[in-house]
Scaffold this active site. Structure first.
Site, PDB file in Angstrom:
ATOM      1  N   ASP A   6     -11.791 -19.549  -5.111  1.00  0.00           N
ATOM      2  CA  ASP A   6     -13.078 -18.843  -4.988  1.00  0.00           C
ATOM      3  C   ASP A   6     -13.131 -18.184  -3.617  1.00  0.00           C
ATOM      4  O   ASP A   6     -12.346 -18.513  -2.716  1.00  0.00           O
ATOM      5  CB  ASP A   6     -14.254 -19.817  -5.141  1.00  0.00           C
ATOM      6  CG  ASP A   6     -15.605 -19.100  -5.025  1.00  0.00           C
ATOM      7  OD1 ASP A   6     -15.809 -18.084  -5.714  1.00  0.00           O
ATOM      8  OD2 ASP A   6     -16.449 -19.523  -4.210  1.00  0.00           O
ATOM      9  N   SER A   7     -14.089 -17.270  -3.471  1.00  0.00           N
ATOM     10  CA  SER A   7     -14.263 -16.624  -2.179  1.00  0.00           C
ATOM     11  C   SER A   7     -14.718 -17.621  -1.109  1.00  0.00           C
ATOM     12  O   SER A   7     -14.515 -17.385   0.073  1.00  0.00           O
ATOM     13  CB  SER A   7     -15.306 -15.515  -2.303  1.00  0.00           C
ATOM     14  OG  SER A   7     -16.536 -16.073  -2.710  1.00  0.00           O
ATOM     15  N   CYS A  69     -14.564 -17.844  -9.756  1.00  0.00           N
ATOM     16  CA  CYS A  69     -15.345 -16.804  -9.093  1.00  0.00           C
ATOM     17  C   CYS A  69     -15.584 -15.717 -10.132  1.00  0.00           C
ATOM     18  O   CYS A  69     -14.623 -15.146 -10.665  1.00  0.00           O
ATOM     19  CB  CYS A  69     -14.549 -16.264  -7.905  1.00  0.00           C
ATOM     20  SG  CYS A  69     -15.302 -14.836  -7.117  1.00  0.00           S
ATOM     21  N   GLU A 166     -23.464 -19.573   1.713  1.00  0.00           N
ATOM     22  CA  GLU A 166     -22.260 -19.811   2.541  1.00  0.00           C
ATOM     23  C   GLU A 166     -22.628 -20.303   3.927  1.00  0.00           C
ATOM     24  O   GLU A 166     -21.896 -21.067   4.532  1.00  0.00           O
ATOM     25  CB  GLU A 166     -21.436 -18.519   2.673  1.00  0.00           C
ATOM     26  CG  GLU A 166     -20.563 -18.206   1.475  1.00  0.00           C
ATOM     27  CD  GLU A 166     -19.401 -19.181   1.297  1.00  0.00           C
ATOM     28  OE1 GLU A 166     -18.664 -19.420   2.261  1.00  0.00           O
ATOM     29  OE2 GLU A 166     -19.257 -19.713   0.187  1.00  0.00           O
ATOM     30  N   CYS A 201     -22.512 -16.459 -11.115  1.00  0.00           N
ATOM     31  CA  CYS A 201     -21.815 -16.536  -9.829  1.00  0.00           C
ATOM     32  C   CYS A 201     -21.684 -18.020  -9.566  1.00  0.00           C
ATOM     33  O   CYS A 201     -22.668 -18.764  -9.683  1.00  0.00           O
ATOM     34  CB  CYS A 201     -22.632 -15.868  -8.721  1.00  0.00           C
ATOM     35  SG  CYS A 201     -21.994 -16.209  -7.070  1.00  0.00           S
ATOM     36  N   HIS A 203     -21.509 -19.665  -7.032  1.00  0.00           N
ATOM     37  CA  HIS A 203     -22.330 -20.192  -5.941  1.00  0.00           C
ATOM     38  C   HIS A 203     -23.725 -20.610  -6.442  1.00  0.00           C
ATOM     39  O   HIS A 203     -24.367 -21.455  -5.828  1.00  0.00           O
ATOM     40  CB  HIS A 203     -22.538 -19.134  -4.853  1.00  0.00           C
ATOM     41  CG  HIS A 203     -21.377 -18.971  -3.918  1.00  0.00           C
ATOM     42  ND1 HIS A 203     -20.178 -18.437  -4.315  1.00  0.00           N
ATOM     43  CD2 HIS A 203     -21.246 -19.263  -2.595  1.00  0.00           C
ATOM     44  CE1 HIS A 203     -19.350 -18.403  -3.271  1.00  0.00           C
ATOM     45  NE2 HIS A 203     -19.974 -18.902  -2.219  1.00  0.00           N
TER      46      HIS A 203
HETATM   47  N1  DGL Z   1     -18.802 -17.277  -6.228  1.00  0.00           N
HETATM   48  C1  DGL Z   1     -18.282 -15.995  -6.534  1.00  0.00           C
HETATM   49  C2  DGL Z   1     -18.760 -15.495  -7.864  1.00  0.00           C
HETATM   50  O1  DGL Z   1     -18.805 -16.300  -8.778  1.00  0.00           O
HETATM   51  C3  DGL Z   1     -18.199 -14.988  -5.436  1.00  0.00           C
HETATM   52  C4  DGL Z   1     -19.384 -14.725  -4.649  1.00  0.00           C
HETATM   53  C5  DGL Z   1     -19.098 -13.807  -3.469  1.00  0.00           C
HETATM   54  O2  DGL Z   1     -18.174 -14.086  -2.717  1.00  0.00           O
HETATM   55  O3  DGL Z   1     -19.833 -12.820  -3.326  1.00  0.00           O
HETATM   56  O4  DGL Z   1     -19.053 -14.346  -8.040  1.00  0.00           O
END
Ligand code: DGL
Length: 283
Positions: A6-7, A69, A166, A201, A203
């Site tokens: 993931d990012s 992600c 984050e 997402c 997150h």
């Molecule tokens: N958690 C990621 C997603 O599912 C990436 C979020 C990001 O880095 O902007 O999109």
């Protein structure tokens, strides 16, 4: 080991569910914290960063990587599977988190790219909250419409959320943004009822309670980590060659970051519910 990429912190929501379902299955997690957030980057940047992340996991012995992600899955996965993987890494594979959600909403397998002849229409409205890049890719509405044209998809970009999560912003700082995104999505419905939403997402499950409070009571919230768990089980049954040998549960998880290991581990431990001894990767 199976790689989970993931990012930043978001993929931990998926890893947590994967580990709970199979505690003896070894996973190595890589968060590209140095480059997060991805959701406000261009397609080319997301593609290049995703390829680099997957490469790092392959270099550490993974034969299978899950892009935990949505942004990378929506923007980079298909291209990576078609143009990069077969020539550079035959015998390895990369899966994403979008497919299990599309299959759950449409009840049509991913490989079937049109509505099955015997499919009974099930008109529903589904909301998708996601990063600006995932929304711009149009992947969710496009892939759902191919298989279930009676399902209407309304998308809502949430540009501020990933950066706030984050940096470990408190719920009070995140809640007004979530309320505004939910209100904007509902305004776009023109009075139609909202049957279900996807937190598109990885997150966002970290602030799922804020979404639940802001959404109308009774709105179904599809659980992406849970869907990914079921999808991986199904994949490994069909492709046992990608299933790693079991290990003792206390040695099953390894955490890597492109960022600063200490601060990343502190915040990740809060999200993950247990210590996450991150190591920094530099190469
Ligand atoms: N958690 C990621 C997603 O599912 C990436 C979020 C990001 O880095 O902007 O999109």
């Amino acid at each position: 080991m199976i790689g989970v990429f993931d990012s930043g912190h978001g993929g931990l929501t998926v890893l947590r569910a994967l580990h709970a379902a199979a505690p003896g299955r070894p996973f190595v997690y890589l968060g590209d914290h140095a480059a997060a957030p991805y959701g406000v980057r261009s397609e080319e940047e997301v593609f290049a960063l995703t390829v680099r992340g997957v490469e790092r996991l392959f270099e550490r012995g993974c034969r299978l990587v899950i892009l935990a992600c949505n942004t990378a899955s929506a923007v980079a996965l298909r291209r990576l599977q078609r143009t990069w993987l077969p020539g550079r890494h035959p015998g390895r594979n990369v899966l994403g988190v979008l497919v299990p959600v599309v299959e759950a909403i449409t009840r049509v397998p991913w490989v079937v790219e049109e509505p099955p002849a015997d499919r009974l229409p099930e008109p529903r409205t589904v909301g998708v909250f996601a990063t600006p890049r995932t929304v711009a890719s149009g992947s969710y509405p496009r892939e759902i419409a191919k298989r279930a044209p009676d399902v209407s998809v309304v998308q809502q970009a949430c540009p501020e959320l990933v950066a706030l999560i984050e940096k470990g912003a408190p719920p009070a700082a995140i809640e007004p943004h979530v309320r505004r995104y939910v209100a904007e999505l509902r305004a776009a419905l023109d009075g139609r009822p909202l049957d279900a939403v996807v937190l598109g997402c990885t997150h966002y499950p970290l602030v799922a309670d804020l979404f639940a409070q802001a959404l109308p009571a009774g709105t179904e919230v599809l659980c992406q980590p849970g869907l990914v768990v079921r999808s991986l089980e199904n994949y490994l049954e069909r492709h046992p060659e990608y299933a790693p040998a079991p290990v003792p549960p206390d040695g099953a998880l390894r955490f890597l970051t492109t960022g600063e290991a200490g601060p990343v581990a502190d915040l990740a431990g809060r999200f993950f519910g247990r210590p996450t001894p991150f190591e920094a990767v530099r190469s």
